[in-house]
Design a protein around this motif. Sequence first.
Motif, short mmCIF file in Angstrom:
data_model
loop_
_atom_site.label_atom_id
_atom_site.label_comp_id
_atom_site.label_asym_id
_atom_site.label_seq_id
_atom_site.Cartn_x
_atom_site.Cartn_y
_atom_site.Cartn_z
N THR A 222 0.83 -1.21 0.00
CA THR A 222 0.00 0.00 0.00
C THR A 222 0.86 1.25 0.00
O THR A 222 0.61 2.22 -0.75
CB THR A 222 -0.93 0.00 1.23
N ARG A 223 1.91 1.25 0.81
CA ARG A 223 2.81 2.41 0.87
C ARG A 223 3.50 2.64 -0.47
O ARG A 223 3.66 3.78 -0.92
CB ARG A 223 3.85 2.20 1.97
N GLN A 224 3.92 1.55 -1.12
CA GLN A 224 4.61 1.69 -2.40
C GLN A 224 3.66 2.21 -3.48
O GLN A 224 4.05 3.03 -4.32
CB GLN A 224 5.20 0.34 -2.84
N LEU A 225 2.43 1.77 -3.47
CA LEU A 225 1.45 2.28 -4.44
C LEU A 225 1.22 3.78 -4.23
O LEU A 225 1.17 4.55 -5.19
CB LEU A 225 0.14 1.51 -4.31
N GLN A 226 1.09 4.19 -2.97
CA GLN A 226 0.89 5.60 -2.68
C GLN A 226 2.13 6.42 -3.04
O GLN A 226 2.03 7.49 -3.63
CB GLN A 226 0.54 5.78 -1.21
N ALA A 235 5.53 0.41 -8.67
CA ALA A 235 5.26 0.13 -7.25
C ALA A 235 5.48 -1.35 -6.94
O ALA A 235 6.07 -1.70 -5.92
CB ALA A 235 3.83 0.54 -6.90
N PHE A 236 5.03 -2.23 -7.82
CA PHE A 236 5.20 -3.67 -7.61
C PHE A 236 6.68 -4.05 -7.61
O PHE A 236 7.12 -4.85 -6.79
CB PHE A 236 4.45 -4.46 -8.68
N ALA A 237 7.43 -3.48 -8.53
CA ALA A 237 8.86 -3.79 -8.61
C ALA A 237 9.58 -3.34 -7.33
O ALA A 237 10.42 -4.08 -6.78
CB ALA A 237 9.47 -3.13 -9.83
N GLU A 238 9.27 -2.16 -6.85
CA GLU A 238 9.91 -1.65 -5.64
C GLU A 238 9.44 -2.40 -4.40
O GLU A 238 10.22 -2.62 -3.46
CB GLU A 238 9.66 -0.15 -5.51
N PHE A 239 8.19 -2.81 -4.40
CA PHE A 239 7.66 -3.63 -3.30
C PHE A 239 8.44 -4.93 -3.20
O PHE A 239 8.89 -5.34 -2.12
CB PHE A 239 6.18 -3.91 -3.55
#
Length: 304
Positions: A222-226, A235-239
């Motif tokens: 959730t934090r990465q998407l925001q 966001a998915f890659a960084e997550f």
Amino acid sequence: KECQEMSNITIRTGLKVSALHETETDVTVEFADSSLTITGDAVIGADGVHSTVRELVGRESSTSMGSILWRGSLNTHDEGSKLDHLHKSLFPPKEPMYATRVGKTIILLFSFEPKLPGSLTWVISSQLQDIKEDSTPWDVIQHEEEFKDAPKDMMETLKQVFDESRPEDLAWHIPLCVTPLSSESSFGGRGRVTLIGDACHAIMPTSGLGGGLAFEDVVVLTRQLQRNNFDVAKAFAEFQEQRFPRVKHIADEQMERSLANRKAAKRGDVPPWTKEYTEWVNLGPDAPSRFEPVEEQTASKGPE
């Protein structure tokens, strides 16, 4: 129930994912035995250790550890329960887990007092051969050669735990499996598809950390998407990059601890976590991705 009442959430049951079709802007999901297709911005696979989504993105299948696993729960506040005393008599202060072993069968009890009044959960893992399909945990424990030498009071307590458990919990059992975590490049999903929970990182249940890691996934994702303004692929890659070091470290430690417990004369022979490791685990989604013991941190700084 709350999700069902939300206008922007649709819950569908009885469907099995059969295919994913990804473009630069969306993902379409197809289902077996249904003409239904669903298209969205992203797919988050949370479909467990035998995840179909994991398979469809080309990740390794889960691996059996040679054990059979039962899990159940009960409430000691229910009328007629004889187990309410266990929350204080069996579990040390601030230590919500009790563990013991009878032969090749490991027994874990978890108390969730006082957060969930009366809540008691149990996990049984056995490497006994030729376990019958209809065997209950109590059948397996009694079948162990060491059963006759086990502490009588503890066995009576376990028998009462199973007597107060739901019949469906006693009947349900599965092979214990873990998901391979060989490298960061093979971790999680790809593009607009990612994985969370056991679909991404099923680990040994040695310290009961699997559920906590799944909740951490939700917070971090959730934090990465925001943070990435809902740029899904980024966001998915960084997550996945953020989660891999922590999940890998915990998975490896749990595997080592499980093997050590099986080899030890008694479970207490395996050293507990250090204070700093305990703090790192308990920080959850706010912990640094990598665990660095104090001595390593000091050594890396060099002379002043």
